[in-house]
Design a protein around this motif. Structure first.
Motif, mmCIF file in Angstrom:
data_model
loop_
_atom_site.group_PDB
_atom_site.id
_atom_site.type_symbol
_atom_site.label_atom_id
_atom_site.label_comp_id
_atom_site.label_asym_id
_atom_site.label_seq_id
_atom_site.Cartn_x
_atom_site.Cartn_y
_atom_site.Cartn_z
ATOM 1 N N ILE A 1 -4.235 22.125 -8.812
ATOM 2 C CA ILE A 1 -5.387 22.429 -9.664
ATOM 3 C C ILE A 1 -6.551 22.932 -8.811
ATOM 4 N N ARG A 2 -6.830 22.269 -7.720
ATOM 5 C CA ARG A 2 -7.872 22.636 -6.745
ATOM 6 C C ARG A 2 -9.236 22.842 -7.383
ATOM 7 N N GLU A 3 -9.673 21.844 -8.112
ATOM 8 C CA GLU A 3 -11.017 21.877 -8.713
ATOM 9 C C GLU A 3 -11.935 20.960 -7.950
ATOM 10 N N LYS B 1 -9.798 13.603 -16.125
ATOM 11 C CA LYS B 1 -10.400 12.350 -15.646
ATOM 12 C C LYS B 1 -9.413 11.595 -14.756
ATOM 13 N N ARG B 2 -8.169 11.469 -15.185
ATOM 14 C CA ARG B 2 -7.163 10.764 -14.381
ATOM 15 C C ARG B 2 -6.873 11.536 -13.096
ATOM 16 N N TYR B 3 -6.858 12.844 -13.182
ATOM 17 C CA TYR B 3 -6.670 13.703 -12.007
ATOM 18 C C TYR B 3 -7.716 13.367 -10.941
ATOM 19 N N LEU B 4 -8.982 13.264 -11.353
ATOM 20 C CA LEU B 4 -10.052 12.941 -10.404
ATOM 21 C C LEU B 4 -9.888 11.537 -9.838
ATOM 22 N N GLU B 5 -9.505 10.587 -10.681
ATOM 23 C CA GLU B 5 -9.277 9.215 -10.209
ATOM 24 C C GLU B 5 -8.187 9.185 -9.149
ATOM 25 N N LEU B 6 -7.089 9.901 -9.394
ATOM 26 C CA LEU B 6 -5.991 9.920 -8.436
ATOM 27 C C LEU B 6 -6.395 10.609 -7.128
ATOM 28 N N LYS B 7 -7.206 11.651 -7.223
ATOM 29 C CA LYS B 7 -7.695 12.307 -6.006
ATOM 30 C C LYS B 7 -8.492 11.325 -5.152
ATOM 31 N N VAL B 8 -9.320 10.507 -5.791
ATOM 32 C CA VAL B 8 -10.119 9.523 -5.068
ATOM 33 C C VAL B 8 -9.215 8.468 -4.423
ATOM 34 N N ILE B 9 -8.250 7.973 -5.180
ATOM 35 C CA ILE B 9 -7.317 6.969 -4.654
ATOM 36 C C ILE B 9 -6.576 7.522 -3.441
ATOM 37 N N LEU B 10 -6.071 8.736 -3.557
ATOM 38 C CA LEU B 10 -5.307 9.325 -2.454
ATOM 39 C C LEU B 10 -6.197 9.628 -1.250
ATOM 40 N N ILE C 1 0.835 -1.199 0.000
ATOM 41 C CA ILE C 1 0.000 0.000 0.000
ATOM 42 C C ILE C 1 0.871 1.251 0.000
ATOM 43 N N SER C 2 2.002 1.197 0.670
ATOM 44 C CA SER C 2 2.927 2.338 0.698
ATOM 45 C C SER C 2 3.463 2.646 -0.696
ATOM 46 N N GLU C 3 3.788 1.605 -1.449
ATOM 47 C CA GLU C 3 4.284 1.792 -2.815
ATOM 48 C C GLU C 3 3.189 2.354 -3.726
ATOM 49 N N ILE C 4 1.975 1.869 -3.551
ATOM 50 C CA ILE C 4 0.855 2.355 -4.350
ATOM 51 C C ILE C 4 0.598 3.828 -4.056
ATOM 52 N N ILE C 5 0.616 4.198 -2.785
ATOM 53 C CA ILE C 5 0.404 5.591 -2.398
ATOM 54 C C ILE C 5 1.511 6.471 -2.958
ATOM 55 N N SER D 1 -6.259 8.004 2.791
ATOM 56 C CA SER D 1 -6.084 8.959 3.895
ATOM 57 C C SER D 1 -4.919 9.916 3.680
ATOM 58 N N VAL D 2 -4.615 10.224 2.418
ATOM 59 C CA VAL D 2 -3.568 11.193 2.107
ATOM 60 C C VAL D 2 -4.222 12.572 2.044
ATOM 61 N N ASN D 3 -3.668 13.513 2.786
ATOM 62 C CA ASN D 3 -4.157 14.888 2.751
ATOM 63 C C ASN D 3 -3.535 15.565 1.534
ATOM 64 N N ILE D 4 -4.336 15.773 0.503
ATOM 65 C CA ILE D 4 -3.794 16.302 -0.749
ATOM 66 C C ILE D 4 -3.858 17.822 -0.845
ATOM 67 N N THR D 5 -4.342 18.488 0.189
ATOM 68 C CA THR D 5 -4.480 19.944 0.101
ATOM 69 C C THR D 5 -3.153 20.637 -0.169
ATOM 70 N N GLU D 6 -2.075 20.093 0.319
ATOM 71 C CA GLU D 6 -0.750 20.699 0.107
ATOM 72 C C GLU D 6 -0.180 20.432 -1.286
#
Length: 63
Positions: free
Chosen positions: A61-63, A39-48, A4-8, A52-57
């Protein structure tokens, strides 16, 4: 099988690179390419987020 660490880690790297490409496409007026990458951007946001990855930093794009 990747851990899971490698995937993240891979998802974070891909997310960062994808955003750079999206910003470049937008800057150059290539909105067709931008929309395809979005589309891939949204997929990656969901995965992250699910990981439990805080992607705000790292979200440029912040859409």
């Amino acid at each position: 099988m990747p851990s899971i660490s490698e995937i993240i880690k891979d998802s974070i790297v891909e997310f960062s690179r994808l955003q750079d490409w999206m910003l470049s496409a937008k800057e150059h007026g290539d909105m067709d390419t931008y929309r395809m990458m979005h589309k891939r951007y949204l997929e990656l946001k969901v995965i992250l987020a699910a990981s439990s990855v805080n992607i705000t930093e790292i979200d440029k794009i912040r859409e």
